[in-house]
Design an enzyme around this catalytic site. Structure first.
Site, PDB file in Angstrom:
ATOM      1  N   GLN B 121      48.448  53.684  52.257  1.00 38.86           N
ATOM      2  CA  GLN B 121      49.035  53.192  50.908  1.00 38.86           C
ATOM      3  C   GLN B 121      48.415  52.037  50.496  1.00 38.86           C
ATOM      4  O   GLN B 121      48.434  50.978  51.148  1.00 38.86           O
ATOM      5  CB  GLN B 121      50.527  53.205  51.124  1.00 38.86           C
ATOM      6  N   SER B 124      50.494  47.076  48.104  1.00 41.54           N
ATOM      7  CA  SER B 124      50.903  45.611  48.181  1.00 41.54           C
ATOM      8  C   SER B 124      49.232  44.792  47.975  1.00 41.54           C
ATOM      9  O   SER B 124      48.390  45.363  48.454  1.00 41.54           O
ATOM     10  CB  SER B 124      51.529  45.039  49.494  1.00 41.54           C
ATOM     11  N   GLU B 239      60.668  59.986  50.586  1.00 43.67           N
ATOM     12  CA  GLU B 239      61.422  60.389  52.096  1.00 43.67           C
ATOM     13  C   GLU B 239      62.887  60.733  52.177  1.00 43.67           C
ATOM     14  O   GLU B 239      63.406  60.954  52.953  1.00 43.67           O
ATOM     15  CB  GLU B 239      60.567  59.573  53.154  1.00 43.67           C
TER      16      GLU B 239
END
Lengths: 339, 395
Positions: B121, B124, B239
């Site tokens: 991912q 950030s 999720e």
């Protein structure tokens, strides 16, 4: 929560809201009886509503929320014990109990003993409105009795929690009438377990209701009160404390629902009593935390007798000690993990 | 039906959880961990237990949320390894593709996930953590490609990833969220460099990603330009509470470890430790009940904003207390540096490392402080703080 229980919550709350805070015990008690709240847990075969312990707890949660003086847990424990004991001559008294409920029960284990020749001695502490009751439910490990209150000596027990009227009742060498006996031996053991399980769930429900109300009051106050030219609720330091309270109350609620669900099929089994103890421990801890924070976050106004903050605090602190044996709940829970 | 699934999963796990995996994963290097994760992943894929949340046309797919929960509960009960390396691929990437990806993207990327493509991912950044919308990595359109420049951080297992879910800024106009676009980036593209971050545990589970004139084809953009924020919400919602069901169940099963250590170290009768243990037990059970209740609400469609924050916040706090107690009961020996176990529960019994790792749950995925903001503002309806500020030192 099932639709039925949600409806019960709503209707109970609207009755209590319309009565308002600080309603006198006898006024609210008339409503409890007239509205059939005592019938909630009684099986349909005995002309009850057959809604089980979950419904009884829902009602107590609302009573706790409104800091109610109604001795509902005490009366419910007697009714439930009578029903659970099954075919005893005492069952004949059920209809009267359901309409007048002039019986009570202690919220802590009774310090009593029964001599070999059948004499009852000892003090039952912290009994709710026993002065208005004709009978009191008491128990040892091997006996469960419904004793006329006239057989004992009453003494008022002034507690800081002024929302509930508590007394001690002392029995001295009282000859036990066989008609008082609800259960004996192994049957008594199961019944005592059941009484304590229901008691702890009721105390947990009371705590969850009270904690929720204390937090609501705090959030409202912080939102309305302005200092430094802004609502206090804008300060993150205060918001986060409220968020933590919300999370702790939600956790107590989740544990309460889960343990009650697990216990419902086996009320009377030691496992159920343990589950109830866990639920009570977490819920009463959340209640004292919410009440302590409520006083702090209300500032000076929380220290005044006029504001209800202190009522939550005192009720929460008393709740921590109700249903408690001599050994701390925490230690007993740990011990169970070791055995 | 559900009991049948439970029995089926349970017996499959009994026969397939690698024997002695915990020992093998203790003190091993990260490459050995990655190899073991791969083997476990393919076993789960073959059995259909890696993809219960995928649509029915996929092997193992089409399971209801209630059935998925059963699988997770059984995985926790069996103390099977956690599928850390593939989590982003199986949940974040797959669900994003299914919800927001084009048919072409689904066809190109979903089969690869089942063949073991690792995804990471890229959300950030060093200056965009809790305030993710302020991210600054630029994506500039040049013909058929976007050219990316910037830096990403805290990207779990990025050093092993084949592809990356990337958020980058295509515009600086309007609200910060409005200028964000979502990409599927090939980690082998020219200009991508990855530097693992050395953690306080000695592990390097996450990494920084540096992006230097990286070209991403236009067809690897998900959604339209400027819609990246909405797509990212789909990623993060993918999720659906299952992870916390698994983690809370693992925590519940780990309660026995506390008792074992107390006995082994001869401190089972220490009243202070016992009391702390007794306080922890209802909290652990409450964390399970919260995670469970949250999933039930999702199933029945009764979820409200903030519910998920309560579960995560309470879990993080309870985990911290759990591993703190683990440290307390292990005394001086617990301070000894020992090899740690990869890929297990958060309560491995190497309590010092467990304690350090517990910060993963109070910082990552929305810190405790962010969760508290959400609870206060969205559930308790308390006001947001003003956006503008002035500060003068000493004033």
């Amino acid at each position: 929560m099932s639709e039925l229980l949600t409806e019960l919550t709503d209707s109970t709350r609207s009755v209590l809201d319309s009565l308002g805070p600080g309603t006198a015990e006898e006024t609210i008690w008339t409503q409890v009886v007239d509205l059939g709240w005592l019938l909630a847990g009684v099986p349909e075969s005995l002309d009850g509503l057959g809604l089980g312990p979950a419904a009884v707890c829902v009602i107590q949660q609302e009573l706790g929320r409104s800091l109610s003086a109604a001795r509902y847990p005490a009366a419910t424990l007697v009714i439930d014990a009578l029903v659970a004991a099954g075919e005893s001559p005492l069952l004949e008294r059920l209809p009267l109990l359901l309409t007048e409920a002039l019986a009570t029960a202690p919220l802590v284990p009774p310090d009593i003993e029964i001599s070999d020749d059948g004499r009852l001695s000892g003090t039952v502490r912290a009994v709710w409105s026993v002065d208005r009751a004709s009978d009191i439910l008491v128990w040892t490990n091997s006996d469960v009795l419904l004793v006329p209150t006239s057989a004992g000596a009453l003494k008022a027990r002034p507690t800081w929690d002024e929302t509930r009227r508590l007394f001690d009742i002392t029995f001295t060498d009282v000859n036990i009438d066989s008609g008082w006996r609800l259960a004996q031996g192994a049957a008594a053991e199961t019944l005592v377990c059941r009484i304590e399980t229901l008691r702890d769930f009721l105390l947990a429900a009371d705590a969850i209701g009270g904690a929720t109300a204390a937090l609501e009051s705090t959030v409202n106050y912080l939102t309305e009160r302005k200092q430094f030219g802004r609502p206090l609720a804008l300060f993150q330091a205060l918001k986060h404390r409220c968020a933590d309270l919300k999370a702790h109350i939600a956790a107590a609620e989740a544990l309460f629902a889960d343990t009650l669900n697990q216990a419902e099929s086996g009320f009377g089994q030691p496992q159920a009593a343990l589950l109830a103890r866990e639920a009570k421990l977490l819920a009463t801890a959340a209640y004292t935390e919410a009440a302590e924070e409520a006083v702090q976050l209300h500032g000076g106004i929380g220290m005044t007798a006029e504001h209800p903050c202190h009522l939550y605090l005192k009720r929460a602190q008393l709740n921590e000690h109700l249903g408690r044996r001599r050994v701390s709940d925490e230690l007993e829970l740990a011990t169970c993990q070791f055995s | 039906m559900s009991e049948q699934l439970r029995t089926e999963v349970r017996s499959w796990l009994e026969n397939n959880v690698p024997a002695g995996w915990r020992e093998a994963m203790t003190g091993c290097d990260q490459d050995a961990f990655v190899a073991a994760q791969r083997d476990w992943f393919f076993k789960l894929v073959e059995a259909g237990y890696a993809t219960p949340h995928w649509p029915e046309r996929w092997p193992g797919g089409g399971r209801s949320l209630a059935e998925q929960k059963i699988i997770y509960e059984e995985v926790a009960r069996a103390d099977a390894p956690r599928l850390i390396l593939y989590f982003v691929a199986l949940y974040h990437a797959a669900c994003t593709l299914m919800e927001c990806g084009s048919a072409d993207q689904q066809q190109r990327f979903l089969p690869g996930i089942l063949k073991g493509d690792v995804w990471c991912q890229g959300f950030s950044e060093p200056n965009a953590g809790s305030d993710l919308a302020s991210l600054r990595t630029r994506a500039e359109r040049r013909g058929d490609v976007y050219v990316i420049n910037g830096q990403k951080t805290w990207s779990t297992m990025a050093q092993y990833a084949d592809r990356c879910l990337l958020l980058a800024r295509t515009s600086s106009d309007g609200r910060p969220q409005a200028g964000i676009t979502y990409f599927l980036m090939d980690m082998r593209s020219k200009g991508v460099s990855v530097r693992p971050i050395s953690q306080i545990t000695g592990d390097d589970e996450f990494a920084e990603i540096f992006l230097d004139d990286v070209e991403i084809p236009v067809e690897d953009r998900v959604g339209e330009e400027g819609q990246g924020w909405a797509v990212a919400q789909a990623t993060l919602a993918s999720e659906r509470g299952l992870t916390l069901v698994e983690l809370t169940q693992r925590m519940r099963h780990s309660l026995g470890r506390i008792g074992e250590v107390m006995r082994a170290r001869g401190c089972a009768d220490d009243p202070v430790l016992r009391a702390a243990f007794g306080r922890l037990i209802p909290q652990v059970h409450a964390a399970c009940a919260l995670a469970d209740g949250y999933l039930q609400k999702r199933i029945s469609g009764e979820e409200v904003v903030g519910d998920a924050s309560i579960v995560k916040l309470y879990y993080a706090r309870t985990l911290r207390e759990f591993v703190r107690l683990g440290q307390q009961i292990s005394g001086l020996d617990g301070q000894t540096m020992e090899e740690f176990t990869r890929g297990g529960s958060q309560e491995t019994g190497n309590w010092a490392v467990d304690f350090m790792n517990s910060y993963n749950w109070s910082i990552a995925g929305g810190s405790d402080e962010i969760q508290r903001n959400i609870i206060a503002e969205r559930m308790l309806q308390m006001p947001r703080e003003p956006r503008d500020w002035r500060w003068q030192k000493g004033a």
